[in-house]
Scaffold this active site. Structure first.
Site, short mmCIF file in Angstrom:
data_model
loop_
_atom_site.label_atom_id
_atom_site.label_comp_id
_atom_site.label_asym_id
_atom_site.label_seq_id
_atom_site.Cartn_x
_atom_site.Cartn_y
_atom_site.Cartn_z
N GLN A 111 -10.69 -5.69 -0.88
CA GLN A 111 -9.85 -6.06 -2.04
C GLN A 111 -8.62 -6.82 -1.57
O GLN A 111 -8.24 -7.86 -2.13
CB GLN A 111 -9.44 -4.79 -2.79
CG GLN A 111 -8.35 -5.00 -3.82
CD GLN A 111 -8.04 -3.74 -4.62
OE1 GLN A 111 -8.80 -3.38 -5.48
NE2 GLN A 111 -6.92 -3.09 -4.33
N HIS A 124 0.22 6.13 -2.53
CA HIS A 124 0.99 5.25 -3.43
C HIS A 124 2.49 5.33 -3.11
O HIS A 124 3.21 4.33 -3.19
CB HIS A 124 0.76 5.64 -4.89
CG HIS A 124 -0.65 5.44 -5.37
ND1 HIS A 124 -1.51 6.47 -5.64
CD2 HIS A 124 -1.34 4.29 -5.61
CE1 HIS A 124 -2.67 5.98 -6.05
NE2 HIS A 124 -2.61 4.67 -6.04
O1 PAF Z 1 -6.49 -0.73 -5.96
C1 PAF Z 1 -6.35 -0.46 -7.17
O2 PAF Z 1 -5.82 0.59 -7.54
C2 PAF Z 1 -6.88 -1.45 -8.21
O3 PAF Z 1 -8.04 -2.07 -7.78
C3 PAF Z 1 -5.83 -2.47 -8.65
C4 PAF Z 1 -5.40 -3.37 -7.49
C5 PAF Z 1 -4.61 -1.76 -9.21
C6 PAF Z 1 -6.39 -3.38 -9.74
O4 PAF Z 1 -6.79 -2.65 -10.86
#
Ligand code: PAF
Length: 277
Positions: free
Chosen positions: A151, A35
């Site tokens: 995603q 992150h």
């Molecule tokens: O990747 C993540 O942490 C989650 O899927 C997100 C994009 C924050 C959506 O809840």
């Protein structure tokens, strides 16, 4: 600029007004080095960075880890402050979702395959919360990790198909020194599980040494098989990075080698981008 932590839409709107070009890093918290790298990339793209922290109930299946997903808001805010984040939005579920809500985003056919086949409804939940976050935060740019490659592809698709005015940036996967892809779920792994889990990154590494799709998949599968019954593989796929359709054996160009597997009670995913010449 000092970090502002907000929990409500009204606080968010007031704080957002004071910021210029803004990059959003949507997260579910339990922030780690991966992150931090998203936040650093976001900082290069805008004047200010906002981080959302919300464990989204809509994207968890009934037998998944929603209840035990780590919630570490104080530590997360410290990470954000250290990384120069201007705004953290950490809403409650009630703040995000009205009790009588009924409309959600449909991920379409790409949401039903691979990750979506093992997690029915997952991508509808992800896209719904991401679109809501875009509408609430109104970022110019949003940064997502390539570790969640399907995603990322689905979010790009949503932004294109629904004309959402946000630039989507994909950020490279950050790994532990031994190759394990960083994930908030790694903290569930026992020492034994963790050793088994290394088969995922090793399989991708072995696969990436080859040039032809069939050879790539065979080499990667051999590593996964060698891990034995402690590793239960959901899928190993070589796909087009935009459509997530499996590539043919004469494919040339970009591809993603992706794997999902369960180790103990933990489900892990990983992938590598490949350029096949
Ligand atoms: O990747 C993540 O942490 C989650 O899927 C997100 C994009 C924050 C959506 O809840």
């Amino acid at each position: 600029m000092d970090l502002k932590l907000v929990h409500t839409r009204a606080e968010l709107a007031a704080a957002r007004e004071k910021l210029g070009r803004l990059a959003l890093v949507p997260t579910m918290g339990a922030l780690h080095e991966g992150h931090r790298s998203l936040i650093r990339i976001a900082r290069e793209r805008a004047d200010h960075v906002a981080v959302s922290i919300f464990v989204n109930p809509l994207q968890f299946g009934p037998n998944e880890d929603f209840a035990r997903y780590p919630r570490t808001l104080d530590a997360d805010v410290e990470v954000c402050a250290a990384e120069g984040v201007a705004l953290v939005f950490a809403p409650s579920a009630e703040e995000m979702y009205a009790a009588d809500r009924s409309v959600t985003v449909s991920a379409g056919p790409m949401g039903d395959v691979h990750e979506g086949a093992f997690r029915p409804g997952h991508f509808d939940g992800v896209l719904t919360v991401v679109l809501k976050l875009f509408n609430l935060v109104r970022p110019d740019v949003a940064v997502f990790g390539q570790k969640d490659a399907q995603q990322l592809a689905m979010i790009r698709r949503m932004v294109a198909d629904l004309d959402v005015p946000v630039e989507i940036v994909g950020a490279p996967t950050v790994r532990e020194p031994d190759g394990l892809a960083m994930s908030s779920r790694n903290r569930y792994l026992s020492a034994e599980d963790r050793a088994v889990a290394l088969a995922l990154s090793r399989a991708l590494h072995e696969g990436a040494k080859h040039a032809r799709p069939a050879e790539i998949l065979t080499a990667a599968r051999a590593v996964l098989d060698a891990a034995g019954p402690a590793l239960s593989v959901d899928y190993l796929i070589l796909v087009d990075p935009e459509t997530f359709t499996e590539v043919s054996d004469d494919h040339r160009g970009e591809a993603v080698l992706a794997v999902a597997a369960r180790v103990g009670g933990t489900r892990l995913i990983d992938n590598v981008p490949l350029s096949l010449g």
